[in-house]
Design a protein around this motif. Structure first.
Motif, PDB file in Angstrom:
ATOM      1  N   PRO A  89      36.226  44.920  37.652  1.00 15.55           N
ATOM      2  CA  PRO A  89      35.596  43.600  37.590  1.00 15.55           C
ATOM      3  C   PRO A  89      35.419  43.090  36.157  1.00 15.55           C
ATOM      4  CG  PRO A  89      34.403  45.086  39.052  1.00 15.55           C
ATOM      5  CD  PRO A  89      35.383  45.924  38.319  1.00 15.55           C
ATOM      6  N   GLN A 116      33.959  35.065  30.594  1.00 10.61           N
ATOM      7  CA  GLN A 116      33.623  35.727  31.854  1.00 10.61           C
ATOM      8  C   GLN A 116      33.047  37.121  31.596  1.00 10.61           C
ATOM      9  OE1 GLN A 116      33.343  34.833  34.824  1.00 10.61           O
ATOM     10  NE2 GLN A 116      33.160  36.827  35.811  1.00 10.61           N
ATOM     11  N   THR A 117      33.649  37.830  30.636  1.00  9.52           N
ATOM     12  CA  THR A 117      33.211  39.198  30.387  1.00  9.52           C
ATOM     13  C   THR A 117      31.828  39.239  29.754  1.00  9.52           C
ATOM     14  OG1 THR A 117      35.519  39.480  29.810  1.00  9.52           O
ATOM     15  CG2 THR A 117      34.138  41.397  29.598  1.00  9.52           C
ATOM     16  N   GLN A 124      46.330  40.088  39.208  1.00  8.17           N
ATOM     17  CA  GLN A 124      45.499  39.706  40.357  1.00  8.17           C
ATOM     18  C   GLN A 124      44.721  40.907  40.879  1.00  8.17           C
ATOM     19  OE1 GLN A 124      45.098  36.739  41.415  1.00  8.17           O
ATOM     20  NE2 GLN A 124      46.952  35.517  41.314  1.00  8.17           N
ATOM     21  N   THR A 144      38.419  32.033  28.266  1.00 11.44           N
ATOM     22  CA  THR A 144      38.000  32.279  29.645  1.00 11.44           C
ATOM     23  C   THR A 144      37.684  33.752  29.857  1.00 11.44           C
ATOM     24  OG1 THR A 144      39.647  30.625  30.178  1.00 11.44           O
ATOM     25  CG2 THR A 144      38.554  31.688  32.014  1.00 11.44           C
ATOM     26  N   PHE A 145      38.562  34.599  29.306  1.00 14.11           N
ATOM     27  CA  PHE A 145      38.405  36.039  29.482  1.00 14.11           C
ATOM     28  C   PHE A 145      37.098  36.532  28.864  1.00 14.11           C
ATOM     29  CE2 PHE A 145      39.367  40.314  27.666  1.00 14.11           C
ATOM     30  CZ  PHE A 145      39.314  41.003  28.861  1.00 14.11           C
ATOM     31  N   HIS A 177      29.395  36.252  32.354  1.00 18.06           N
ATOM     32  CA  HIS A 177      29.463  36.345  33.821  1.00 18.06           C
ATOM     33  C   HIS A 177      29.084  35.050  34.518  1.00 18.06           C
ATOM     34  CE1 HIS A 177      30.041  40.593  33.240  1.00 18.06           C
ATOM     35  NE2 HIS A 177      28.965  40.637  32.486  1.00 18.06           N
ATOM     36  N   THR A 193      39.259  39.944  33.852  1.00 16.10           N
ATOM     37  CA  THR A 193      39.713  38.865  34.718  1.00 16.10           C
ATOM     38  C   THR A 193      41.203  38.674  34.519  1.00 16.10           C
ATOM     39  OG1 THR A 193      39.279  37.218  33.039  1.00 16.10           O
ATOM     40  CG2 THR A 193      37.493  37.704  34.567  1.00 16.10           C
ATOM     41  N   ARG A 194      41.778  37.870  35.382  1.00 15.54           N
ATOM     42  CA  ARG A 194      43.227  37.701  35.304  1.00 15.54           C
ATOM     43  C   ARG A 194      43.657  36.872  34.094  1.00 15.54           C
ATOM     44  NH1 ARG A 194      45.793  33.218  37.952  1.00 15.54           N
ATOM     45  NH2 ARG A 194      47.537  34.637  38.037  1.00 15.54           N
ATOM     46  N   GLU A 195      42.700  36.259  33.406  1.00 16.53           N
ATOM     47  CA  GLU A 195      43.057  35.532  32.187  1.00 16.53           C
ATOM     48  C   GLU A 195      43.605  36.473  31.125  1.00 16.53           C
ATOM     49  OE1 GLU A 195      40.581  34.448  34.011  1.00 16.53           O
ATOM     50  OE2 GLU A 195      41.575  32.536  34.415  1.00 16.53           O
ATOM     51  N   GLY A 252      31.571  32.623  35.339  1.00 13.59           N
ATOM     52  CA  GLY A 252      32.853  31.993  35.634  1.00 13.59           C
ATOM     53  C   GLY A 252      33.524  31.387  34.417  1.00 13.59           C
ATOM     54  N   GLN A 269      41.575  42.273  38.648  1.00 13.53           N
ATOM     55  CA  GLN A 269      40.209  41.743  38.696  1.00 13.53           C
ATOM     56  C   GLN A 269      39.428  42.263  39.907  1.00 13.53           C
ATOM     57  OE1 GLN A 269      40.477  37.532  38.589  1.00 13.53           O
ATOM     58  NE2 GLN A 269      41.867  37.396  40.316  1.00 13.53           N
TER      59      GLN A 269
END
Lengths: 321, 376
Positions: B322, A110-111, B315, A106-107, A114, B325-327, A116, B318
Motif C-alpha cells: 500500500p 500519497q505516501t 497496478q 502524486t506518489f 495519505h 502507488t501506481r504513480e 489521495g 498498489q
C-alpha cells in the motif's frame, strides 16, 4: 452586463493570468538563452507540491514559497545539466521533467499524506492573504474609478503584484543590462558570445536558474495562494498555455503580459459561461478552452504575423576543439 | 578528442541502453527506499503481477499493444528527424473514426467492421498529425509546439464530440453508445482460456503487423530511405531531389495513423464505447518506448513489453504494497526518458574511451594520439 459583473470577470482574469505570466516570464529567460523549455509545467507542478507540503507542515506560507522555489530550482538545474552540460535533447529533457513531476508529486503526496495525492488543507498563516492596498476601502465609494481600484487593483495576493512587477524587471534586465544583451546574444549566436570571451555555459545556467526561481513562484501560487493545499495535477496544463503565450508574445515581456491577460480572460470566461452566443451561433465552452492553443498554432503558422524564436534555440552549444 | 571513434554496434544498440535503463531503475529503487519500502520486494511483485499468471500476462499484453503503436508513431517520425509529441491527441481523435465505423457496422461481422475501423482510425489519427506536418513543411512552424497544442485542442474537441454529438440521449455518463455485436474486436480469451478475464484482443495482431510493416517501410523501401536521408541531413536530401516538405507531411500522417491504432485496441477491444481520456497518456509512454527501443521495431517491441509489464505490475503493486502507488510507474517512465533520452551523454564518452582501450591496436592508437597531444 453591469460594472460589478465586468469587474468580477476582470478580477478573475488577473487571478488566473498570474501563474501564466510568471511561468511565461520564466520561460522567456531560458528560451532567450537558446534553450527550448517545454518543462515549465513540470517545474510549476513540483513547486506547487513542495510549497503546499511545506506550508502544511510548517504552517508558514513564506517557508512554503521558499520550498517551492528551491524544488523548482533543483528541477530546473536537472533539466539544465541534461540540456547544457550533457548536450542532450532539450525537448526530451522537458518531457522527462514534466513526467517526473507528475509522477513524483502524486506518489510522494500519497505516501506522505495519505489523502489521495493531496496535501493537507492549509490553516491560518499557511496560505498567503490578499493584500488591501492603501485607501482601497475609503475610495470604494467613488463612482467607477473607486470600484476599479478597490476590487480590481487592490485585494490580490502578493504574488500577483510580484508577477506584474516582474514584467518591468524582465524588460529592464533583457533590454537594458549587459547581462540581458549577452543572454539574448547567446540565444541568437552563441559562437559570437564565446568568441567575445564570455562563457556560453555559464550564461545558460544563469538563465536556467532564473527560470527555476520564477517557476517556483508560479507553482507556489497554485497551492498556497489561489488554492489551499496541493491537489493532483494542480497545474492542469497551464505550463503549456504559458509556453503558448510566450510564443504568442514573440518572446517579449510586455506583449507576454497582455497575452497572459488575454488567455486568463478566456479562462475566466469559460469558467463563468457554459456556452456563449456569438452572432446568433452557439459557441460551446470547449471552443473557448481551445482558443489559446488554436491562436498559437495560427500565429506560429504565420497567418497573423510571424513568430520567430531565438535562432540558436534547441541546439546544444559545443565549443570547437 | 579527434580520435573519438563510434561505439561498436552491439554496445550502441544494447549496452548503452541497458546501462541507462539500469540507472533509471537504480534511481527508482532509491525513491522506493526513500518512502521506506523494499525495492526488491517491489520488483518481485511487479514481475509476478505482469507475468506470473494468465490474467496478469493478458493485461501486460493489452498495455503492450498500445505502447507498440505509440512507440512506432514516435519512431517513424524520429527517423525523418521529427519529434511527434502529439501521439496522445492523435490516438484520442482517432477514437472518433473507430467508434463511428464500429457503431455503423455493428450489425455486420467483425471481419468487416475491424478492417474498416482500422482504416477510419488511421485516417482520423493521420489527419490530426498531418496538419502539424503540413504546418511544419509549408509554414515552418515547429512540429513539437504544434503537436503539443494539438493535444489540447484534441482534448477540448473530444469533450465536445462525446457530450454533444456521440452521447445517446438515454445515458448520463459522458460516453458514446455501446458497441454490442460485430464492432467488438474478438478477445484472445475467446480462443485461449489462459488469459482469464484480461482484455488483450486481436488488436495485438495489428500491432505485430505494424512492427513488421514499419521495419519494411524504413529499411526496405525507397520511401523509407528518403525518410532516413531527410532525418540525417535535410540539406543533402534536398540536393538528392527529395521533396522534404512532401516527406514531412507523409511521415507525420503515417505517424499519426499508427498512434490512431490505439483507438482500435481501446474503443473496440476494451471499452466497447468511446469514453473520455481513453488514451490515458499512452502517447507519452510511446516517447519512452521509442527512445529505449532505439527507433527499431525489435527494440520497440521489447520496450513496449517492458512498459506493459510495468503498467500491469504497477497496478498489482498498489494492492500488495500500500505504500507504493501506481504513480511510481510514471516516475520510472520519466527516469527512463531522462536517462536514455536526455542524459544519453552521461555514459557515452566514458564508454567510448573504455572501448578504445579494449583492443590492442586501438590502445596503441589512443596512446599515439595522447603522445602527439602532449608533444604539441
Amino acid at each position: 452586463m453591469d460594472l460589478a459583473v465586468i469587474l468580477s470577470i476582470l478580477d478573475a482574469t488577473i487571478r488566473l493570468s498570474t501563474p501564466l505570466l510568471l511561468a511565461c516570464l520564466a520561460g522567456m529567460y531560458s528560451e532567450r538563452a537558446g534553450l527550448f523549455d517545454i518543462g515549465l509545467e513540470g517545474k510549476m507542478l513540483a513547486a506547487a507540491f513542495a510549497a503546499g507540503a511545506v506550508a502544511a507542515i510548517s504552517g508558514s506560507a513564506w517557508l512554503g514559497l521558499m520550498a517551492g522555489m528551491v524544488v523548482s530550482l533543483g528541477t530546473s538545474l536537472l533539466q539544465g545539466v541534461a540540456a547544457i552540460s550533457l548536450k542532450g535533447n532539450q525537448l526530451i529533457a522537458g518531457v522527462a521533467i514534466n513526467m517526473l513531476a507528475a509522477g513524483m508529486t502524486t506518489f510522494l503526496g500519497q505516501t506522505w499524506f495519505h489523502q489521495g495525492g493531496r496535501t493537507p488543507p492549509l490553516g491560518e498563516g499557511g496560505r498567503f492573504e490578499t493584500i488591501t492596498l492603501p485607501f482601497a476601502n475609503e475610495l470604494a465609494g467613488v463612482p467607477i474609478l473607486g470600484p476599479i481600484y478597490a476590487d480590481l487593483i487592490s485585494g490580490h495576493y502578493i504574488l500577483v503584484y510580484i508577477a506584474f512587477i516582474m514584467v518591468a524587471v524582465t524588460w529592464f534586465v533583457l533590454f537594458r543590462t549587459r547581462f540581458g544583451l549577452r543572454l539574448r546574444a547567446v540565444g541568437e549566436n552563441p559562437k559570437a558570445v564565446d568568441t567575445a570571451g564570455i562563457s556560453v555555459v555559464k550564461l545558460r545556467y544563469q538563465a536556467v536558474i532564473i527560470t527555476g526561481l520564477l517557476c517556483g513562484l508560479a507553482g507556489a501560487y497554485f497551492s498556497i495562494a489561489q488554492g489551499s493545499g496541493f491537489g493532483n495535477n494542480m497545474t492542469a496544463g497551464k505550463g503549456y498555455i504559458a509556453l503558448a503565450a510566450l510564443i504568442f508574445a514573440k518572446w517579449k515581456p510586455v506583449p507576454a503580459m497582455f497575452t497572459c491577460l488575454l488567455f486568463g480572460f478566456l479562462d475566466a470566461l469559460q469558467i463563468r459561461l457554459q456556452s456563449a452566443e456569438l452572432f446568433g451561433i452557439e459557441v460551446p465552452v470547449q471552443a473557448i478552452q481551445a482558443l489559446p492553443y488554436v491562436l498559437t498554432v495560427v500565429l506560429l503558422a504565420g497567418f497573423i504575423g510571424k513568430a520567430v524564436g531565438p535562432k540558436a534555440g534547441g541546439v546544444p552549444y559545443t565549443k570547437e576543439r | 578528442m579527434s580520435a573519438r571513434r563510434p561505439l561498436p554496434r552491439w554496445a550502441d544498440v544494447a549496452l548503452l541502453p541497458a546501462i541507462n535503463l539500469a540507472l533509471a531503475f537504480l534511481v527508482s529503487g532509491l525513491v522506493v527506499l526513500l518512502v521506506g519500502e523494499n525495492p526488491f520486494h517491489a520488483i518481485q511483485v511487479i514481475i509476478y503481477g505482469a507475468f506470473g499468471y494468465g490474467d496478469g500476462f493478458g493485461y501486460t499484453l493489452y498495455y503492450t499493444t498500445n505502447f507498440v503503436f505509440t512507440g512506432l508513431a514516435v519512431a517513424v517520425a524520429a527517423h525523418a528527424g521529427l519529434f511527434n509529441i502529439g501521439g496522445d491527441g492523435q490516438a484520442y481523435v482517432a477514437g472518433l473514426g473507430a467508434v463511428v465505423v464500429a457503431l455503423a457496422l455493428d450489425q455486420t461481422h467483425w471481419l468487416i467492421a475491424m478492417p474498416a475501423a482500422v482504416i477510419a482510425a488511421a485516417a482520423v489519427g493521420g489527419f490530426w498529425a498531418f496538419i502539424p506536418g503540413w504546418l511544419q513543411a509549408k509554414r515552418g512552424s515547429h512540429v513539437v509546439i504544434t503537436t503539443i497544442m494539438f493535444n489540447f485542442i484534441a482534448a477540448a474537441l473530444m469533450v465536445y464530440m462525446v457530450n454533444r454529438v456521440l452521447k445517446p440521449a438515454s445515458t448520463m455518463a459522458p460516453e458514446s453508445a455501446t458497441i454490442d455485436v460485430a464492432g467488438r474486436v474478438p478477445q484472445l480469451r475467446q480462443f485461449f482460456s489462459f488469459f482469464g478475464y484480461s482484455p488483450v484482443n486481436l488488436s495485438i495482431v495489428i500491432a505485430v503487423l505494424a512492427l513488421i510493416g514499419v521495419y519494411i517501410l524504413i529499411w526496405h523501401t525507397k520511401f523509407g530511405y528518403a525518410m532516413r536521408v531527410l532525418g540525417a541531413n535535410p540539406t543533402a536530401s534536398r540536393y538528392a531531389g527529395i521533396s522534404n516538405s512532401r516527406m514531412i507531411m507523409i511521415t507525420m500522417t503515417i505517424s499519426g495513423a499508427l498512434a490512431g491504432m490505439v483507438a482500435i485496441n481501446e474503443v473496440m477491444g476494451v471499452q466497447n464505447r468511446l469514453v473520455l481520456d481513453f488514451v490515458a497518456g499512452a502517447g507519452f509512454v510511446g516517447i519512452a518506448v521509442a527512445l529505449m527501443g532505439r527507433n527499431h521495431p525489435i527494440g520497440i517491441a521489447l520496450a513496449a513489453l517492458l512498459f506493459g509489464a510495468l503498467y500491469q505490475g504497477g497496478q498489482e503493486l498498489q494492492f500488495v504494497i500500500p505504500g507504493i502507488t501506481r504513480e511510481m510507474i510514471v516516475v520510472i517512465q520519466a527516469l527512463v526518458i531522462l536517462f536514455t533520452g536526455a542524459m544519453e551523454g552521461l555514459f557515452r564518452p566514458s564508454l567510448e574511451r573504455a572501448f578504445m582501450l579494449l583492443t590492442p591496436e586501438q590502445k596503441a592508437e589512443a596512446i599515439a594520439v595522447s603522445t602527439a597531444k602532449s608533444e604539441s
